[in-house]
Design a protein around this motif. Structure first.
Motif, PDB file in Angstrom:
ATOM      1  N   LYS A  99      -2.894  -3.610   7.392  1.00 47.31           N
ATOM      2  CA  LYS A  99      -2.881  -4.867   6.639  1.00 47.31           C
ATOM      3  C   LYS A  99      -1.617  -5.020   5.800  1.00 47.31           C
ATOM      4  O   LYS A  99      -1.429  -6.039   5.151  1.00 47.31           O
ATOM      5  N   GLY A 100      -0.771  -3.983   5.786  1.00 45.43           N
ATOM      6  CA  GLY A 100       0.444  -4.028   4.986  1.00 45.43           C
ATOM      7  C   GLY A 100       0.249  -3.515   3.573  1.00 45.43           C
ATOM      8  O   GLY A 100       1.080  -3.758   2.711  1.00 45.43           O
ATOM      9  N   ILE A 101      -0.825  -2.787   3.332  1.00 42.54           N
ATOM     10  CA  ILE A 101      -1.109  -2.267   1.999  1.00 42.54           C
ATOM     11  C   ILE A 101      -0.584  -0.835   1.875  1.00 42.54           C
ATOM     12  O   ILE A 101      -0.897   0.017   2.702  1.00 42.54           O
ATOM     13  N   SER A 102       0.195  -0.598   0.838  1.00 42.58           N
ATOM     14  CA  SER A 102       0.646   0.746   0.508  1.00 42.58           C
ATOM     15  C   SER A 102      -0.343   1.309  -0.501  1.00 42.58           C
ATOM     16  O   SER A 102      -0.567   0.720  -1.561  1.00 42.58           O
ATOM     17  N   ARG A 103      -0.940   2.429  -0.160  1.00 38.11           N
ATOM     18  CA  ARG A 103      -1.986   2.996  -1.006  1.00 38.11           C
ATOM     19  C   ARG A 103      -1.588   4.327  -1.634  1.00 38.11           C
ATOM     20  O   ARG A 103      -2.339   4.871  -2.426  1.00 38.11           O
ATOM     21  N   ASP A 104      -0.433   4.862  -1.281  1.00 40.94           N
ATOM     22  CA  ASP A 104      -0.084   6.224  -1.677  1.00 40.94           C
ATOM     23  C   ASP A 104       1.163   6.354  -2.540  1.00 40.94           C
ATOM     24  O   ASP A 104       1.610   7.458  -2.796  1.00 40.94           O
ATOM     25  N   MET A 105       1.746   5.258  -2.976  1.00 41.46           N
ATOM     26  CA  MET A 105       3.014   5.324  -3.732  1.00 41.46           C
ATOM     27  C   MET A 105       2.857   4.769  -5.135  1.00 41.46           C
ATOM     28  O   MET A 105       3.748   4.121  -5.658  1.00 41.46           O
ATOM     29  N   GLY A 106       1.744   4.972  -5.760  1.00 44.38           N
ATOM     30  CA  GLY A 106       1.488   4.360  -7.059  1.00 44.38           C
ATOM     31  C   GLY A 106       0.334   3.399  -6.911  1.00 44.38           C
ATOM     32  O   GLY A 106      -0.597   3.664  -6.154  1.00 44.38           O
TER      33      GLY A 106
END
Length: 126
Positions: A99-106
């Motif tokens: 979905k284009g979600i970054s979950r691991d960088m903050g």
């Protein structure tokens, strides 16, 4: 005397009519056409953002506006339903899910572009 009391931010777009449709109709932000073809966005906080036309516009290489949301995935689903693509990064610098979600960088964050290529985001900041 200098004061930040009436400070506002602004950014350029290549086409003011496209911007008015995207920010006003697609994102639902109140938009007012001002003198000289400049748009004024009124954010939910009451803050104003100036959007001005620049024929030789080149998109910013950074995020120009962030929308703090309670649920990033729900916001992404809503944006996708409005026709806004949130899967714009797929590289080692910005690893994202389908979905284009970054979950691991903050904080959870998803980026998307306006019609001029400027980068915006939805994130859970608070």
């Amino acid at each position: 005397m200098f004061t930040s009391e009436r400070a506002f931010s602004g950014f350029a777009v290549k086409d003011i009519d496209e911007a008015r449709a995207f920010y006003g109709d697609t994102l639902g932000i109140p938009v007012q056409l001002m003198e000289m073809g400049i748009l004024e966005l009124t954010l939910g906080s009451g803050a104003k953002v100036m959007v001005y036309p620049k024929p030789d516009h080149e998109p910013a290489v950074f995020t120009i506006m962030n929308f703090d949301v309670d649920d990033v995935e729900a916001a992404v689903d809503d944006l996708n339903a409005r026709g806004v693509a949130t899967k714009i990064y797929d590289d080692a610098d910005f690893p994202t899910d389908d979905k284009g979600i970054s979950r691991d960088m903050g904080p959870e964050i998803a980026w998307f572009r306006d019609p001029s290529g400027n980068v915006l985001s939805v994130l859970k900041a608070s």
